[in-house]
Design a protein around this motif. Structure first.
Motif, mmCIF file in Angstrom:
data_model
loop_
_atom_site.group_PDB
_atom_site.id
_atom_site.type_symbol
_atom_site.label_atom_id
_atom_site.label_comp_id
_atom_site.label_asym_id
_atom_site.label_seq_id
_atom_site.Cartn_x
_atom_site.Cartn_y
_atom_site.Cartn_z
ATOM 1 N N ALA A 15 -17.100 10.137 17.996
ATOM 2 C CA ALA A 15 -15.927 11.001 18.078
ATOM 3 C C ALA A 15 -15.811 11.629 19.462
ATOM 4 C CB ALA A 15 -15.994 12.080 17.004
ATOM 5 N N VAL A 16 -16.946 11.979 20.043
ATOM 6 C CA VAL A 16 -16.900 12.601 21.380
ATOM 7 C C VAL A 16 -16.385 11.614 22.423
ATOM 8 C CG1 VAL A 16 -18.642 14.362 20.901
ATOM 9 C CG2 VAL A 16 -19.352 12.144 21.796
ATOM 10 N N ASP A 17 -16.536 10.329 22.186
ATOM 11 C CA ASP A 17 -15.978 9.324 23.094
ATOM 12 C C ASP A 17 -14.505 9.051 22.770
ATOM 13 O OD1 ASP A 17 -18.446 9.022 24.359
ATOM 14 O OD2 ASP A 17 -19.089 7.478 22.944
ATOM 15 N N ARG A 18 -14.194 8.972 21.484
ATOM 16 C CA ARG A 18 -12.822 8.666 21.057
ATOM 17 C C ARG A 18 -11.831 9.730 21.543
ATOM 18 N NH1 ARG A 18 -11.087 5.042 17.924
ATOM 19 N NH2 ARG A 18 -13.036 4.667 16.833
ATOM 20 N N TRP A 19 -12.219 11.009 21.493
ATOM 21 C CA TRP A 19 -11.304 12.089 21.846
ATOM 22 C C TRP A 19 -11.619 12.732 23.191
ATOM 23 C CZ3 TRP A 19 -12.131 11.452 16.487
ATOM 24 C CH2 TRP A 19 -10.966 11.212 15.756
ATOM 25 N N ALA A 20 -12.521 12.162 23.964
ATOM 26 C CA ALA A 20 -12.973 12.784 25.217
ATOM 27 C C ALA A 20 -11.828 13.127 26.168
ATOM 28 C CB ALA A 20 -13.981 11.881 25.917
ATOM 29 N N GLY A 109 -6.379 19.731 16.866
ATOM 30 C CA GLY A 109 -4.922 19.715 16.935
ATOM 31 C C GLY A 109 -4.426 19.330 18.315
ATOM 32 N N THR A 110 -5.004 19.940 19.331
ATOM 33 C CA THR A 110 -4.621 19.634 20.713
ATOM 34 C C THR A 110 -4.910 18.178 21.054
ATOM 35 O OG1 THR A 110 -5.014 21.909 21.398
ATOM 36 C CG2 THR A 110 -5.036 20.232 23.133
ATOM 37 N N ALA A 111 -6.100 17.712 20.684
ATOM 38 C CA ALA A 111 -6.490 16.330 20.991
ATOM 39 C C ALA A 111 -5.605 15.330 20.261
ATOM 40 C CB ALA A 111 -7.959 16.118 20.626
#
Length: 146
Positions: A15-20, A109-111
């Protein structure tokens, strides 16, 4: 699915890569976790038969925080015509969502709004533009800033 741990021996995007590239500064670590979010609740990815729902088409499986899926589901509920407040109220049924820090949900929400805005800019299909607008409404509703 909230209690399912992502298998350690299967390569799954973090997830940290998907939404980075979409998260506000200093919030990315909130997405980290060992759960197995589906993240792709498009209407044709959920089959309902015999009173049971089955998730198919795992195109965006993710290793991350369990609260990600209720957020992704809330957005798709909005796509189906539910108001943002009702979609968030539905997400409130999930312990992971309720236990998540408000800042984490705001970052989601922002991401999500940034991600869908980018998707809509690359492909101006009407449903993608509509989902980008709904993601922006979700981001506003989850925003904890004064």
């Amino acid at each position: 699915m909230q209690g399912i741990t992502a298998p350690a021996d299967v390569e799954i995007k973090q997830a940290v890569d998907r939404w980075a590239q979409y998260t506000p500064p200093g919030t990315l670590q909130q997405f980290d976790g060992d759960a197995l979010p589906h993240t792709g609740f498009a209407p044709d990815n959920v089959l309902i038969a015999g009173g049971r729902a089955r998730l198919i088409d795992w195109a965006w499986p993710t290793r991350g925080a369990a609260w990600i899926d209720p957020g992704a589901l809330a957005l798709r509920l909005m796509e189906a015509g539910h108001p943002v407040g009702a979609a968030i109220e539905f997400a409130d049924r999930f312990p992971s969502w309720c236990d998540a820090a408000p800042e984490a949900l705001a970052a989601f929400g922002t991401a999500t709004a940034s991600l869908w805005r980018e998707i809509a800019e690359q492909d101006e299909a009407l449903w993608k533009r509509a989902l980008a607008k709904q993601a922006t409404a979700l981001a506003r509703a989850l925003d904890t800033s004064p």
